[in-house]
Design an enzyme around this catalytic site. Structure first.
Site, mmCIF file in Angstrom:
data_model
loop_
_atom_site.group_PDB
_atom_site.id
_atom_site.type_symbol
_atom_site.label_atom_id
_atom_site.label_comp_id
_atom_site.label_asym_id
_atom_site.label_seq_id
_atom_site.Cartn_x
_atom_site.Cartn_y
_atom_site.Cartn_z
ATOM 1 C CB CYS A 12 -0.670 0.118 0.968
ATOM 2 S SG CYS A 12 -0.024 0.145 2.665
ATOM 3 C CG HIS A 41 4.113 -6.914 9.776
ATOM 4 N ND1 HIS A 41 4.879 -6.907 11.025
ATOM 5 C CD2 HIS A 41 2.917 -6.274 10.038
ATOM 6 C CE1 HIS A 41 4.040 -6.432 11.988
ATOM 7 N NE2 HIS A 41 3.020 -5.955 11.608
ATOM 8 C CG HIS A 74 2.894 -1.171 12.064
ATOM 9 N ND1 HIS A 74 4.279 -1.730 11.759
ATOM 10 C CD2 HIS A 74 2.124 -2.030 11.217
ATOM 11 C CE1 HIS A 74 4.303 -2.610 11.126
ATOM 12 N NE2 HIS A 74 3.021 -2.978 10.484
ATOM 13 C CB CYS A 96 0.502 4.492 7.389
ATOM 14 S SG CYS A 96 -1.002 4.359 6.100
ATOM 15 C CG HIS A 124 -0.507 -5.555 14.775
ATOM 16 N ND1 HIS A 124 -0.593 -4.517 14.044
ATOM 17 C CD2 HIS A 124 -0.253 -6.400 13.692
ATOM 18 C CE1 HIS A 124 0.120 -4.313 12.962
ATOM 19 N NE2 HIS A 124 0.258 -5.713 12.631
ATOM 20 C CD GLU A 126 -2.465 -0.382 11.721
ATOM 21 O OE1 GLU A 126 -3.584 -0.081 11.319
ATOM 22 O OE2 GLU A 126 -1.584 -0.991 10.871
#
Length: 169
Positions: A12, A41, A74, A96, A124, A126
């Site tokens: 992305c 990742h 993240h 991001c 995780h 993020e």
């Protein structure tokens, strides 16, 4: 019958941007450049960046004082940002833009006293970064059969559309 194979989509825009930020930091500052958490990742990308001089760490205190430090795509929690400033790290934020937008929404909802429910995997990077942007509790809901059942329930799309319309005002 015709079978069509899809082409790989690649990363992305936010991930591509984060990788480019680490590469630019290495080009400008030279090695080492520290990266808080894996930038993405993807073992191939991480390995390539390590060969160029990036050092990936999961503990902000493992980074030498004053070092050039990139925050991963993240995002990071507010306490990580504070610790980085206390350590005089030269911070380059590769969060991001879409993740940063989620952070802003969570902060706004928390300021308004609204309960925040975040769908994601607890632990995780993020999710940890997003939850760590506010002091109020954030309810993290992971993928579970009940979530799938709710999404499959009659009227789900209408309820979701109504909630989105209400948010826009």
């Amino acid at each position: 019958m015709q079978i069509v194979l899809a082409r790989p989509r690649g990363f992305c825009a936010g991930v591509t941007r984060a990788i480019e930020i680490v590469e630019r930091a290495l080009a400008i500052h030279g090695a080492p450049v520290y990266v808080f958490h894996e930038i993405v990742h993807n073992g191939h990308v991480v390995g390539d960046l390590e060969r160029q001089g990036a050092i990936f760490v999961d503990d902000i205190t493992a980074i030498p004082r004053g070092a050039v430090t990139v925050f991963s795509a993240h995002g990071v929690a507010a306490d990580v940002e504070r610790e980085a400033r206390l350590r005089d790290l030269e911070i380059i934020d590769a969060t991001c833009p879409l993740v940063a937008k989620v952070h802003l929404h969570v902060q706004r909802f928390a300021r308004q006293g609204l309960p925040v429910v975040l769908i994601g995997h607890a632990g995780h990077d993020e999710v940890v970064g997003t939850v760590g942007k506010v002091r109020d509790p954030v309810h993290v809901v992971g993928q579970h059969r009940r979530n799938r059942a709710a999404a499959d329930s009659p009227g789900y799309e209408d309820r979701l559309r109504h909630a989105n319309d209400a948010e826009r005002g």
